[in-house]
Design a protein around this motif. Structure first.
Motif: not given
Ligand code: BGC
Length: 273
Positions: A245-251
């Motif tokens: 859900a977080s931008d840590a996994s944005d790609y």
């Protein structure tokens, strides 16, 4: 802020909706999203008291939550739930399609009603909620202060989206369907900066599979199917949800994350073959 699950409020200000959040994996996911800073709609179909207990837990820890009743396979109820959420919090940033159930029977004894109900809740429910969320993500677009994505959809699948499961034809078919629904939505929505991913849990200790771990004998049998030799906890899934859900996994989009202690690694082949 609840510090037991995650130390950083990486979802601060985001609004999440978790279906089937009054028990099992969904209840823990709702609490962990809240601990990460999100406001959370705790959706439930029955058991208002259990949904309220999840809301109370989140509020006691300083978070914001709202219980909303809706059957995820009923179009009017899903639309009403999203309308109620938007009225309270304007929009949505994170959808966790978690609601699911089992109605097990050998194929030759499985009723059409049980086949249909499992497909309705586990698969059609994910379609209806994803459609409602995607419409809002389209309409609103990216809000850079909140996230690099216009929205995130996380589909709860199962190891049984790849492992056939005798006696559970309806459930396995529904999860196989979730797998390609997720990938197709991911492909279609990526140009709109909407990320869609799935988590496929293995054996997680919740009421849905209590018969598989309640007795020492059952637990020993179950552990034979798990190379890591540990039954999962709902928190194992919650941590994966917060990350997706977080931008840590944005790609990351269109991915299925197996959180299963190696259940999908053909444990029968640890020896032999
Ligand atoms: C099912 C559980 C089962 C697990 C591993 C899950 O999707 O809901 O009942 O224990 O898969 O087989």
């Amino acid at each position: 802020m609840l510090m037991t699950h995650t130390s950083e409020p990486i979802l601060q200000g985001q609004r999440a909706l978790v279906t089937g959040a009054s028990s099992g994996i969904g209840a823990t996911v709702a609490k962990m999203l809240a601990a990460a800073g999100a406001k959370v709609v705790v959706n439930y179909a029955g058991g208002a008291d259990r949904a309220q207990a999840v809301v109370d837990h989140i509020q006691a820890a300083g978070g914001e939550a709202l219980a909303i009743r809706a059957n995820v396979h009923r179009e009017d109820e899903v639309e009403a739930m999203f309308a109620q959420m938007f009225e309270a919090w304007d929009s949505i940033d994170i959808l966790v399609n978690n609601a699911g159930l089992q109605k097990d029977a050998p194929l030759v004894e499985m009723s059409l009603a049980d086949w249909q109900h499992v497909l309705d809740v586990n698969l059609t429910g994910q379609f209806l909620c994803s459609r409602a969320a995607a419409r809002e993500f389209f309409h609103r677009g990216v809000v850079p202060e909140l996230s690099r994505a216009a929205g995130k959809i996380i589909c709860m699948s199962s190891v049984h989206d790849v492992i056939p499961w005798a006696g559970h034809a309806n459930y396995a078919a529904s999860k196989g369907g979730v797998s390609l629904l997720m990938k197709t939505m991911a492909q279609e929505l990526a140009p709109h900066r909407i990320r869609v991913n799935a988590i496929s849990p293995g054996a997680i200790k919740t009421p849905i599979n209590s018969a598989a771990w309640m007795t020492p004998e059952a637990e020993a049998e179950l552990l034979k199917l798990i190379p890591y030799r540990r039954i999962g906890d709902p928190e194992d899934i919650g941590r994966a949800v917060v990350w997706l859900a977080s931008d840590a996994s944005d790609y990351v989009t269109g991915a299925t994350l197996y959180v299963d202690g190696g259940m999908t690694l053909y444990p029968g082949f640890e020896q032999g073959g």
